[in-house]
Design a protein around this motif. Structure first.
Motif, PDB file in Angstrom:
ATOM      1  N   LEU A   1      -1.151  52.290 -49.245  1.00 36.41           N
ATOM      2  CA  LEU A   1      -1.483  50.884 -49.471  1.00 36.41           C
ATOM      3  C   LEU A   1      -0.242  50.032 -49.218  1.00 36.41           C
ATOM      4  N   ARG A   2      -0.481  48.788 -48.905  1.00 43.37           N
ATOM      5  CA  ARG A   2       0.612  47.836 -48.673  1.00 43.37           C
ATOM      6  C   ARG A   2       0.537  46.746 -49.740  1.00 43.37           C
ATOM      7  N   SER A   3       1.635  46.530 -50.416  1.00 41.87           N
ATOM      8  CA  SER A   3       1.673  45.497 -51.459  1.00 41.87           C
ATOM      9  C   SER A   3       2.761  44.479 -51.156  1.00 41.87           C
ATOM     10  N   ILE A   4       2.483  43.245 -51.547  1.00 40.42           N
ATOM     11  CA  ILE A   4       3.433  42.137 -51.400  1.00 40.42           C
ATOM     12  C   ILE A   4       3.703  41.575 -52.788  1.00 40.42           C
ATOM     13  N   VAL A   5       4.972  41.438 -53.130  1.00 33.99           N
ATOM     14  CA  VAL A   5       5.372  40.812 -54.389  1.00 33.99           C
ATOM     15  C   VAL A   5       5.971  39.449 -54.058  1.00 33.99           C
ATOM     16  N   LYS A   6       5.511  38.424 -54.764  1.00 35.46           N
ATOM     17  CA  LYS A   6       5.971  37.056 -54.490  1.00 35.46           C
ATOM     18  C   LYS A   6       6.426  36.392 -55.786  1.00 35.46           C
ATOM     19  N   VAL A   7       7.383  35.496 -55.649  1.00 39.05           N
ATOM     20  CA  VAL A   7       7.722  34.562 -56.724  1.00 39.05           C
ATOM     21  C   VAL A   7       7.220  33.193 -56.281  1.00 39.05           C
ATOM     22  N   LEU A   8       6.292  32.631 -57.038  1.00 37.89           N
ATOM     23  CA  LEU A   8       5.653  31.371 -56.679  1.00 37.89           C
ATOM     24  C   LEU A   8       5.867  30.349 -57.784  1.00 37.89           C
TER      25      LEU A   8
ATOM     26  N   ARG B   1      10.824  34.286 -45.407  1.00 42.21           N
ATOM     27  CA  ARG B   1      10.177  34.153 -46.712  1.00 42.21           C
ATOM     28  C   ARG B   1      11.079  34.781 -47.776  1.00 42.21           C
ATOM     29  N   LEU B   2      11.962  33.959 -48.292  1.00 38.39           N
ATOM     30  CA  LEU B   2      12.965  34.447 -49.232  1.00 38.39           C
ATOM     31  C   LEU B   2      12.382  34.789 -50.590  1.00 38.39           C
ATOM     32  N   ASN B   3      11.163  34.336 -50.842  1.00 36.67           N
ATOM     33  CA  ASN B   3      10.555  34.509 -52.159  1.00 36.67           C
ATOM     34  C   ASN B   3       9.562  35.665 -52.211  1.00 36.67           C
ATOM     35  N   GLN B   4       9.563  36.557 -51.216  1.00 39.85           N
ATOM     36  CA  GLN B   4       8.629  37.676 -51.264  1.00 39.85           C
ATOM     37  C   GLN B   4       9.219  38.917 -50.600  1.00 39.85           C
ATOM     38  N   LEU B   5       8.650  40.053 -50.972  1.00 37.99           N
ATOM     39  CA  LEU B   5       9.021  41.325 -50.355  1.00 37.99           C
ATOM     40  C   LEU B   5       7.756  42.160 -50.194  1.00 37.99           C
TER      41      LEU B   5
ATOM     42  N   GLN C   1       3.593  37.372 -58.502  1.00 34.50           N
ATOM     43  CA  GLN C   1       2.266  37.741 -58.011  1.00 34.50           C
ATOM     44  C   GLN C   1       2.355  38.990 -57.141  1.00 34.50           C
ATOM     45  N   VAL C   2       1.463  39.940 -57.379  1.00 33.13           N
ATOM     46  CA  VAL C   2       1.383  41.170 -56.596  1.00 33.13           C
ATOM     47  C   VAL C   2       0.039  41.199 -55.877  1.00 33.13           C
ATOM     48  N   GLU C   3       0.078  41.370 -54.564  1.00 35.02           N
ATOM     49  CA  GLU C   3      -1.136  41.471 -53.755  1.00 35.02           C
ATOM     50  C   GLU C   3      -1.136  42.837 -53.073  1.00 35.02           C
ATOM     51  N   THR C   4      -2.259  43.521 -53.105  1.00 32.40           N
ATOM     52  CA  THR C   4      -2.367  44.847 -52.500  1.00 32.40           C
ATOM     53  C   THR C   4      -3.426  44.835 -51.400  1.00 32.40           C
ATOM     54  N   TYR C   5      -3.042  45.384 -50.233  1.00 29.92           N
ATOM     55  CA  TYR C   5      -3.907  45.403 -49.050  1.00 29.92           C
ATOM     56  C   TYR C   5      -4.035  46.843 -48.552  1.00 29.92           C
ATOM     57  N   THR C   6      -5.041  47.054 -47.714  1.00 29.42           N
ATOM     58  CA  THR C   6      -5.120  48.330 -47.007  1.00 29.42           C
ATOM     59  C   THR C   6      -4.027  48.367 -45.946  1.00 29.42           C
TER      60      THR C   6
ATOM     61  N   ASN D   1      -3.700  49.207 -42.785  1.00 30.86           N
ATOM     62  CA  ASN D   1      -4.272  49.467 -41.462  1.00 30.86           C
ATOM     63  C   ASN D   1      -4.382  48.152 -40.712  1.00 30.86           C
ATOM     64  N   ASP D   2      -4.984  48.209 -39.545  1.00 33.12           N
ATOM     65  CA  ASP D   2      -5.097  47.005 -38.725  1.00 33.12           C
ATOM     66  C   ASP D   2      -5.944  45.938 -39.394  1.00 33.12           C
ATOM     67  N   GLU D   3      -6.901  46.346 -40.195  1.00 36.02           N
ATOM     68  CA  GLU D   3      -7.774  45.380 -40.865  1.00 36.02           C
ATOM     69  C   GLU D   3      -7.021  44.604 -41.935  1.00 36.02           C
ATOM     70  N   SER D   4      -6.120  45.278 -42.625  1.00 35.66           N
ATOM     71  CA  SER D   4      -5.309  44.679 -43.693  1.00 35.66           C
ATOM     72  C   SER D   4      -6.180  43.905 -44.676  1.00 35.66           C
ATOM     73  N   LYS D   5      -7.120  44.587 -45.286  1.00 30.85           N
ATOM     74  CA  LYS D   5      -8.064  43.972 -46.218  1.00 30.85           C
ATOM     75  C   LYS D   5      -7.433  43.821 -47.593  1.00 30.85           C
ATOM     76  N   LEU D   6      -7.597  42.626 -48.173  1.00 30.52           N
ATOM     77  CA  LEU D   6      -7.082  42.384 -49.518  1.00 30.52           C
ATOM     78  C   LEU D   6      -7.943  43.141 -50.531  1.00 30.52           C
ATOM     79  N   LEU D   7      -7.302  43.998 -51.326  1.00 31.52           N
ATOM     80  CA  LEU D   7      -8.011  44.803 -52.309  1.00 31.52           C
ATOM     81  C   LEU D   7      -7.915  44.234 -53.714  1.00 31.52           C
ATOM     82  N   HIS D   8      -6.755  43.665 -54.039  1.00 35.99           N
ATOM     83  CA  HIS D   8      -6.551  43.227 -55.421  1.00 35.99           C
ATOM     84  C   HIS D   8      -5.322  42.330 -55.479  1.00 35.99           C
ATOM     85  N   ALA D   9      -5.317  41.438 -56.455  1.00 35.47           N
ATOM     86  CA  ALA D   9      -4.145  40.580 -56.685  1.00 35.47           C
ATOM     87  C   ALA D   9      -4.070  40.266 -58.173  1.00 35.47           C
ATOM     88  N   ALA D  10      -2.860  40.144 -58.673  1.00 38.72           N
ATOM     89  CA  ALA D  10      -2.649  39.803 -60.079  1.00 38.72           C
ATOM     90  C   ALA D  10      -1.304  39.106 -60.218  1.00 38.72           C
TER      91      ALA D  10
END
Length: 488
Positions: free
Chosen positions: A97-104, A150-154, A193-198, A200-209
């Motif tokens: 899975l691919r996750s993105i962590v952001k400070v917003l 994007r200095l506010n995310q990884l 904020q943490v966002e988790t995607y598949t 793959n090429d589709e990169s579907k959003l699975l969950h965020a919190a």
């Protein structure tokens, strides 16, 4: 700091800090999952088939019941975020899975200004990031990507079938984004904020919190926690019941996927706001009143009937001085370019880029609370008043007519100056201001008093006058006499 075992037994030091959760902490069978089930922000249905993100920092005890938790962090300190996929993992065997962590920004007003705020911070702190990862402490992470823009995310890749935790550091502090820096101000809250995607090429959003945080200078979060605890200890038992207990860790609450998808599909130009520099956020000056002739339009029938007996040309084809159409209310038919001009005219230049894609109808749909959240309290109220075209009660109202017993016209005065009165008369008569010479007011014993600013300021409110006008010797200007009408 050791990672937590979500399904394992709790360490002994959790025994006291998690008391009050309705679970027996003294038994050896107690585990973190049971504690999480007792948290008001984490429900059973989310555990069945979802994701779990836990920030390794305690929540504040000074948060009221039914309000979102608030977590204090120290600037530059590493904090663990543990990630776990709950439920059946059979379909995820061998997949990542691919996750993105952001400070917003938490505040809506600052969300609209995100790009400019980050650019301003970047200028003050060149070469630094708002958010980065402590790779030596992190575990279960396959690949980490830090976007130089994007200095506010990884971003990172992880295997949901294995234990995973990342350690993040936040390098900006909450007071850096406070508009007025005079010392002692409250810092603005952020969101992790943490966002988790598949992956793959589709990169579907699975969950965020996400969760709400405030970031302090080193050791500042510890002092703030201590202060909050001391304040709570001084409260009565009845008052304490209105506040949440402090939890040893922070569970990120779920964010609707539709909200994330909508935010990512919105054009950057709409959500990334101001052209102003960070210092321009301090603009709280009051608007300048513009003189509008909407109440002084003369009746053509009355003007025509009086023309024969009065040398002053009431609306006889002479065009009045042009009135700026931007001074009035914003039309719902206005295009985006018209909205920008209207904002400039009414001294909302700092918000032109915020609303650059808004039509007149779009802007008029925003209510007072929306405008306050976007523009701040002072400018939000001012913009709402301008959009609603709320009139200002005049300081002086006088009524004038061309001959006794005819129709009167109201003249509303704000500044009580001779020049303002000439502008009002020129609009009413349909002549240019330069064509009006001296103005006289009839006084006791029929004497003529030269009208000045001081005379205007001492004119009785609701006074009535009959207007007589004649050309002066040069024939270029009109002398005007105001005759008082007295009730008998």
């Amino acid at each position: 700091m050791t990672s937590w075992d979500i399904d394992g037994g709790l360490a002994a030091d959790f025994d006291g800090s998690l008391s009050g959760l309705g679970t027996e902490l003294g038994t050896s069978s107690y585990n973190m999952s049971e504690a999480l089930l007792a948290l008001p922000v984490f429900k059973q249905e989310n555990l069945e088939n979802g994701f779990q993100y836990i920030l390794g920092s305690a929540t504040s005890p000074a948060v009221k019941m039914n309000e979102e938790t608030l977590t204090y962090l120290n600037q530059g300190q590493s904090y663990e975020i543990k990630l776990k996929k709950l439920g059946d993992l059979s379909e995820l065997q061998g997949k990542c899975l691919r996750s993105i962590v952001k400070v917003l920004f938490h505040d809506r007003r600052l969300q609209f200004m995100e790009k400019e705020q980050i650019d301003s911070w970047k200028m003050m702190r060149p070469g630094e990031r708002i958010l980065d990862i402590d790779i030596p402490l992190s575990y279960g992470v396959i690949n980490v990507s830090l976007d130089p823009v994007r200095l506010n995310q990884l971003e990172f890749i992880w295997d949901p079938t294995k234990e995973t935790g990342i350690y993040v550091r936040v390098h900006c502090i909450s007071t850096e984004f406070t508009a007025k820096k005079h010392g002692g101000e409250k810092g603005v809250p952020f969101r992790i904020q943490v966002e988790t995607y598949t992956d793959n090429d589709e990169s579907k959003l699975l969950h965020a919190a996400s969760c709400q945080i405030k970031v302090f200078k080193p050791k500042g979060a510890d002092r703030k926690h201590k202060t909050d605890r001391e304040k709570m200890e001084r409260r009565s038992e009845a008052e304490k019941e209105k506040f949440q207990p402090s939890y040893e860790c922070t569970v990120l609450t779920e964010v609707p996927k539709e909200q994330i998808i909508q935010a990512s599909s919105t054009p950057q130009s709409k959500t990334q706001s101001l052209t102003s520099s960070f210092a321009e956020l301090n603009c709280t000056t009051s608007p300048t009143r513009s003189i509008s002739p909407t109440h002084q339009t003369a009746s053509p029938q009355v003007a025509a009937a009086s023309a024969a007996n009065n040398p002053l040309p009431f609306n006889q084809g002479n065009k009045p001085e042009p009135v700026d159409s931007l001074s009035g209310a914003l039309s719902s038919d206005a295009q985006a370019s018209d909205v920008a001009q209207w904002l400039h005219y009414h001294r909302f230049s700092s918000y032109v880029r915020v609303f650059q894609n808004f039509s007149g109808a779009d802007l008029l749909r925003l209510d007072r609370d929306d405008l306050i959240q976007i523009c701040g309290l002072a400018d939000g109220i001012r913009l709402d008043n301008a959009l609603q075209a709320r009139t200002i009660r005049p300081r002086l109202t006088i009524y004038i007519c061309q001959e006794p017993e005819s129709i009167y016209h109201a003249v509303y005065m704000d500044n009580l100056t001779l020049e303002e009165f000439k502008v009002k008369l020129s609009s009413l008569f349909g002549i240019h201001t330069q064509q009006i010479g001296d103005i006289y007011m009839q006084g006791p014993s029929q004497i003529h008093i030269l009208l000045t600013d001081e005379v205007m300021q001492n004119t009785r409110d609701q006074a009535r006058f009959v207007v007589e006008g004649m050309k002066d010797e040069s024939g270029d200007k009109y002398r005007i006499l105001l005759k008082s009408v007295v009730d008998h």
